[in-house]
Scaffold this motif. Structure first.
Motif, PDB file in Angstrom:
ATOM      1  N   TRP A  79       0.829  -1.202   0.000  1.00 43.42           N
ATOM      2  CA  TRP A  79       0.000   0.000   0.000  1.00 43.42           C
ATOM      3  C   TRP A  79       0.865   1.255   0.000  1.00 43.42           C
ATOM      4  CZ3 TRP A  79      -4.486   0.025  -1.861  1.00 43.42           C
ATOM      5  CH2 TRP A  79      -5.381  -1.038  -1.678  1.00 43.42           C
ATOM      6  N   GLY A  80       2.058   1.149   0.522  1.00 43.48           N
ATOM      7  CA  GLY A  80       2.979   2.290   0.500  1.00 43.48           C
ATOM      8  C   GLY A  80       3.493   2.606  -0.893  1.00 43.48           C
ATOM      9  N   ASP A  81       3.296   1.681  -1.832  1.00 39.18           N
ATOM     10  CA  ASP A  81       3.719   1.904  -3.215  1.00 39.18           C
ATOM     11  C   ASP A  81       2.633   2.573  -4.050  1.00 39.18           C
ATOM     12  OD1 ASP A  81       6.042   0.480  -2.554  1.00 39.18           O
ATOM     13  OD2 ASP A  81       5.150  -1.436  -3.143  1.00 39.18           O
ATOM     14  N   VAL A  82       1.429   2.685  -3.490  1.00 36.02           N
ATOM     15  CA  VAL A  82       0.273   3.165  -4.249  1.00 36.02           C
ATOM     16  C   VAL A  82      -0.073   4.596  -3.844  1.00 36.02           C
ATOM     17  CG1 VAL A  82      -2.163   2.780  -4.789  1.00 36.02           C
ATOM     18  CG2 VAL A  82      -0.636   0.825  -4.435  1.00 36.02           C
ATOM     19  N   ASP A  83      -0.075   5.479  -4.830  1.00 41.09           N
ATOM     20  CA  ASP A  83      -0.477   6.870  -4.614  1.00 41.09           C
ATOM     21  C   ASP A  83      -1.782   7.109  -5.363  1.00 41.09           C
ATOM     22  OD1 ASP A  83      -0.809   9.574  -4.347  1.00 41.09           O
ATOM     23  OD2 ASP A  83       1.086  10.151  -5.282  1.00 41.09           O
ATOM     24  N   LEU A  84      -2.897   6.832  -4.688  1.00 43.31           N
ATOM     25  CA  LEU A  84      -4.206   6.976  -5.333  1.00 43.31           C
ATOM     26  C   LEU A  84      -4.518   8.435  -5.662  1.00 43.31           C
ATOM     27  CD1 LEU A  84      -6.401   4.419  -3.353  1.00 43.31           C
ATOM     28  CD2 LEU A  84      -5.932   4.397  -5.811  1.00 43.31           C
ATOM     29  N   GLU A  85      -4.042   9.347  -4.800  1.00 40.27           N
ATOM     30  CA  GLU A  85      -4.303  10.757  -5.040  1.00 40.27           C
ATOM     31  C   GLU A  85      -3.548  11.242  -6.273  1.00 40.27           C
ATOM     32  OE1 GLU A  85      -3.955  14.407  -2.229  1.00 40.27           O
ATOM     33  OE2 GLU A  85      -4.843  12.767  -1.063  1.00 40.27           O
ATOM     34  N   GLY A  86      -2.291  10.848  -6.376  1.00 43.06           N
ATOM     35  CA  GLY A  86      -1.470  11.255  -7.521  1.00 43.06           C
ATOM     36  C   GLY A  86      -1.645  10.361  -8.737  1.00 43.06           C
ATOM     37  N   VAL A  88      -0.564   7.263  -9.295  1.00 44.07           N
ATOM     38  CA  VAL A  88       0.700   6.635  -9.696  1.00 44.07           C
ATOM     39  C   VAL A  88       0.983   5.428  -8.803  1.00 44.07           C
ATOM     40  CG1 VAL A  88       3.204   6.919  -9.857  1.00 44.07           C
ATOM     41  CG2 VAL A  88       1.711   8.781 -10.563  1.00 44.07           C
ATOM     42  N   ILE A  89       1.482   4.355  -9.433  1.00 48.23           N
ATOM     43  CA  ILE A  89       1.986   3.194  -8.692  1.00 48.23           C
ATOM     44  C   ILE A  89       3.504   3.208  -8.795  1.00 48.23           C
ATOM     45  CG2 ILE A  89       2.212   0.672  -8.687  1.00 48.23           C
ATOM     46  CD1 ILE A  89      -0.695   0.498  -9.552  1.00 48.23           C
ATOM     47  N   HIS A  90       4.167   3.132  -7.652  1.00 47.52           N
ATOM     48  CA  HIS A  90       5.623   3.049  -7.621  1.00 47.52           C
ATOM     49  C   HIS A  90       5.998   1.560  -7.554  1.00 47.52           C
ATOM     50  CE1 HIS A  90       5.548   7.347  -6.884  1.00 47.52           C
ATOM     51  NE2 HIS A  90       4.775   7.146  -5.821  1.00 47.52           N
ATOM     52  N   VAL A  91       6.493   1.030  -8.641  1.00 43.80           N
ATOM     53  CA  VAL A  91       6.856  -0.392  -8.689  1.00 43.80           C
ATOM     54  C   VAL A  91       8.229  -0.544  -8.048  1.00 43.80           C
ATOM     55  CG1 VAL A  91       7.139  -2.428 -10.153  1.00 43.80           C
ATOM     56  CG2 VAL A  91       5.541  -0.617 -10.832  1.00 43.80           C
ATOM     57  N   ARG A  92       8.234  -1.003  -6.807  1.00 44.27           N
ATOM     58  CA  ARG A  92       9.477  -1.076  -6.030  1.00 44.27           C
ATOM     59  C   ARG A  92       9.831  -2.478  -5.589  1.00 44.27           C
ATOM     60  NH1 ARG A  92       7.053   3.567  -2.144  1.00 44.27           N
ATOM     61  NH2 ARG A  92       7.720   5.446  -3.270  1.00 44.27           N
ATOM     62  N   ARG A 110      10.170   1.538 -11.090  1.00 45.79           N
ATOM     63  CA  ARG A 110       9.613   2.463 -12.082  1.00 45.79           C
ATOM     64  C   ARG A 110       8.262   2.944 -11.578  1.00 45.79           C
ATOM     65  NH1 ARG A 110       8.551  -2.660 -13.495  1.00 45.79           N
ATOM     66  NH2 ARG A 110       6.526  -3.214 -14.400  1.00 45.79           N
ATOM     67  N   ASP A 111       7.752   3.971 -12.199  1.00 43.23           N
ATOM     68  CA  ASP A 111       6.426   4.475 -11.886  1.00 43.23           C
ATOM     69  C   ASP A 111       5.501   4.220 -13.065  1.00 43.23           C
ATOM     70  OD1 ASP A 111       7.405   5.378  -9.503  1.00 43.23           O
ATOM     71  OD2 ASP A 111       7.591   7.469 -10.131  1.00 43.23           O
ATOM     72  N   VAL A 112       4.251   3.854 -12.781  1.00 40.27           N
ATOM     73  CA  VAL A 112       3.259   3.654 -13.840  1.00 40.27           C
ATOM     74  C   VAL A 112       1.984   4.401 -13.464  1.00 40.27           C
ATOM     75  CG1 VAL A 112       4.165   1.416 -14.574  1.00 40.27           C
ATOM     76  CG2 VAL A 112       2.425   1.500 -12.803  1.00 40.27           C
ATOM     77  N   PRO A 113       1.287   4.971 -14.453  1.00 39.86           N
ATOM     78  CA  PRO A 113       0.052   5.701 -14.154  1.00 39.86           C
ATOM     79  C   PRO A 113      -1.086   4.757 -13.791  1.00 39.86           C
ATOM     80  CG  PRO A 113       0.397   5.591 -16.521  1.00 39.86           C
ATOM     81  CD  PRO A 113       1.619   4.998 -15.887  1.00 39.86           C
ATOM     82  N   ALA A 115      -4.825   4.029 -14.285  1.00 34.70           N
ATOM     83  CA  ALA A 115      -6.019   4.309 -15.078  1.00 34.70           C
ATOM     84  C   ALA A 115      -7.240   4.259 -14.165  1.00 34.70           C
ATOM     85  CB  ALA A 115      -6.148   3.298 -16.211  1.00 34.70           C
ATOM     86  N   SER A 116      -8.351   4.827 -14.620  1.00 33.26           N
ATOM     87  CA  SER A 116      -9.549   4.903 -13.776  1.00 33.26           C
ATOM     88  C   SER A 116     -10.042   3.526 -13.350  1.00 33.26           C
ATOM     89  CB  SER A 116     -10.659   5.656 -14.515  1.00 33.26           C
ATOM     90  OG  SER A 116     -10.946   5.044 -15.761  1.00 33.26           O
ATOM     91  N   ALA A 117      -9.990   2.545 -14.270  1.00 32.22           N
ATOM     92  CA  ALA A 117     -10.443   1.192 -13.927  1.00 32.22           C
ATOM     93  C   ALA A 117      -9.562   0.586 -12.837  1.00 32.22           C
ATOM     94  CB  ALA A 117     -10.426   0.304 -15.173  1.00 32.22           C
ATOM     95  N   VAL A 118      -8.255   0.862 -12.907  1.00 27.62           N
ATOM     96  CA  VAL A 118      -7.323   0.352 -11.896  1.00 27.62           C
ATOM     97  C   VAL A 118      -7.584   1.044 -10.558  1.00 27.62           C
ATOM     98  CG1 VAL A 118      -4.901   0.026 -11.290  1.00 27.62           C
ATOM     99  CG2 VAL A 118      -5.604  -0.102 -13.684  1.00 27.62           C
ATOM    100  N   SER A 119      -7.846   2.354 -10.610  1.00 27.20           N
ATOM    101  CA  SER A 119      -8.122   3.113  -9.387  1.00 27.20           C
ATOM    102  C   SER A 119      -9.342   2.549  -8.668  1.00 27.20           C
ATOM    103  CB  SER A 119      -8.351   4.585  -9.738  1.00 27.20           C
ATOM    104  OG  SER A 119      -8.643   5.330  -8.579  1.00 27.20           O
ATOM    105  N   GLU A 120     -10.399   2.269  -9.416  1.00 22.43           N
ATOM    106  CA  GLU A 120     -11.614   1.705  -8.821  1.00 22.43           C
ATOM    107  C   GLU A 120     -11.349   0.325  -8.232  1.00 22.43           C
ATOM    108  OE1 GLU A 120     -14.511   1.774 -11.907  1.00 22.43           O
ATOM    109  OE2 GLU A 120     -14.495   3.961 -12.085  1.00 22.43           O
ATOM    110  N   ALA A 121     -10.553  -0.479  -8.934  1.00 21.32           N
ATOM    111  CA  ALA A 121     -10.232  -1.825  -8.449  1.00 21.32           C
ATOM    112  C   ALA A 121      -9.395  -1.760  -7.170  1.00 21.32           C
ATOM    113  CB  ALA A 121      -9.498  -2.612  -9.530  1.00 21.32           C
ATOM    114  N   LEU A 122      -8.458  -0.808  -7.107  1.00 26.65           N
ATOM    115  CA  LEU A 122      -7.634  -0.631  -5.911  1.00 26.65           C
ATOM    116  C   LEU A 122      -8.492  -0.237  -4.710  1.00 26.65           C
ATOM    117  CD1 LEU A 122      -4.548   1.211  -7.441  1.00 26.65           C
ATOM    118  CD2 LEU A 122      -4.414  -0.873  -6.069  1.00 26.65           C
ATOM    119  N   LYS A 123      -9.428   0.672  -4.935  1.00 24.07           N
ATOM    120  CA  LYS A 123     -10.307   1.115  -3.845  1.00 24.07           C
ATOM    121  C   LYS A 123     -11.205  -0.024  -3.366  1.00 24.07           C
ATOM    122  CE  LYS A 123     -10.323   5.924  -5.403  1.00 24.07           C
ATOM    123  NZ  LYS A 123     -11.098   6.998  -6.089  1.00 24.07           N
ATOM    124  N   ALA A 124     -11.658  -0.866  -4.304  1.00 26.07           N
ATOM    125  CA  ALA A 124     -12.507  -2.001  -3.929  1.00 26.07           C
ATOM    126  C   ALA A 124     -11.740  -2.987  -3.062  1.00 26.07           C
ATOM    127  CB  ALA A 124     -13.031  -2.692  -5.187  1.00 26.07           C
TER     128      ALA A 124
END
Length: 237
Positions: A79-86, A88-92, A110-113, A115-124
């Protein structure tokens, strides 16, 4: 195997402890690598729309197809790798059963953007997870806080979701579609959408353009009708 045997043998030759290399006449066995199958744009859209009772399953698929994460990187995501506000996912991290949590492949993150579908899935997943601390695994294992889901969890859920969109196991096997195919799909769709090759290479974490080229399978996802219409438009102009 040959390389593993040749190295110590050549070392002995350099020390003049032996006078010939018996492996010089041995050639590698011939084999053909089957091309990795990928999903078409329409299949990716269907996969995004497909439902699964476990939100972790959908997230795993989205992280592969829409973010280009490797299976070990999906399992190692904290969860520390995930920036839902920004967004961005920090792949560490990369999680391998034999080694536990380690650095991503090639030793670089690396960092990856997102997408809205991923954001919704992360929140779920976050809403259903009992483990939400900075160092907790996003794709958590049931009853084991400091262990992510297993490889078989991801594989079985992928097969179930593919079947739900009309790709049964026999077809999946014949097309050679695996979880890693989602990463190939990500690279191919990114290039087809017009994203700069240097950006795609950075998002996928490829060390070279040649490696990125290996992950592109345009021939498998060509829309013949759209291609014909564009060619006819150019000819008419």
């Amino acid at each position: 195997c040959l390389q593993a045997m040749r190295i110590p043998w050549r070392y002995l030759m350099d020390r003049e402890e032996i006078d010939r290399d018996p492996f010089l006449r041995i050639k590698p066995a011939h084999f053909e690598v089957k091309e990795k199958g990928i999903l078409t744009p329409a299949e990716v859209i269907s996969l995004i729309a497909a439902k699964h009772e476990d939100p972790r399953a959908r997230l795993c698929i989205f992280l592969g197809a829409l973010c280009g994460l490797r299976r070990g990187e999906v399992r190692g995501l904290l969860w520390g790798d995930v920036d839902l506000e920004g967004k961005v996912i920090h792949v560490r991290h990369n999680y391998i059963d034999a080694d536990g949590l380690k650095m991503p492949k090639n030793g670089t993150g690396r960092d990856v953007p997102i997408a809205s579908a991923v954001s919704e899935a992360l929140k779920a997943v976050r809403d259903s997870s009992p483990y939400r601390d900075f160092d907790d695994y996003v794709v958590f294992s049931d009853g084991k806080r400091h262990v992510p889901v297993g490889e078989t969890f991801i594989q079985y859920r992928l097969e179930a979701m593919l079947q739900a969109i009309g790709i049964p196991n026999e077809v999946r096997k014949s097309r050679n579609i695996t979880f890693h195919s989602l990463r190939h799909s990500f690279v191919t769709l990114g290039r087809l959408s017009g994203i700069n090759d240097m950006v795609i290479q950075a998002l996928a974490g490829h060390k070279s353009a040649a490696m990125m080229q290996r992950y592109t399978h345009a021939a498998q996802v060509i829309d013949m009708k759209a291609a014909r219409e564009r060619l006819e438009k150019v000819v008419n102009q």
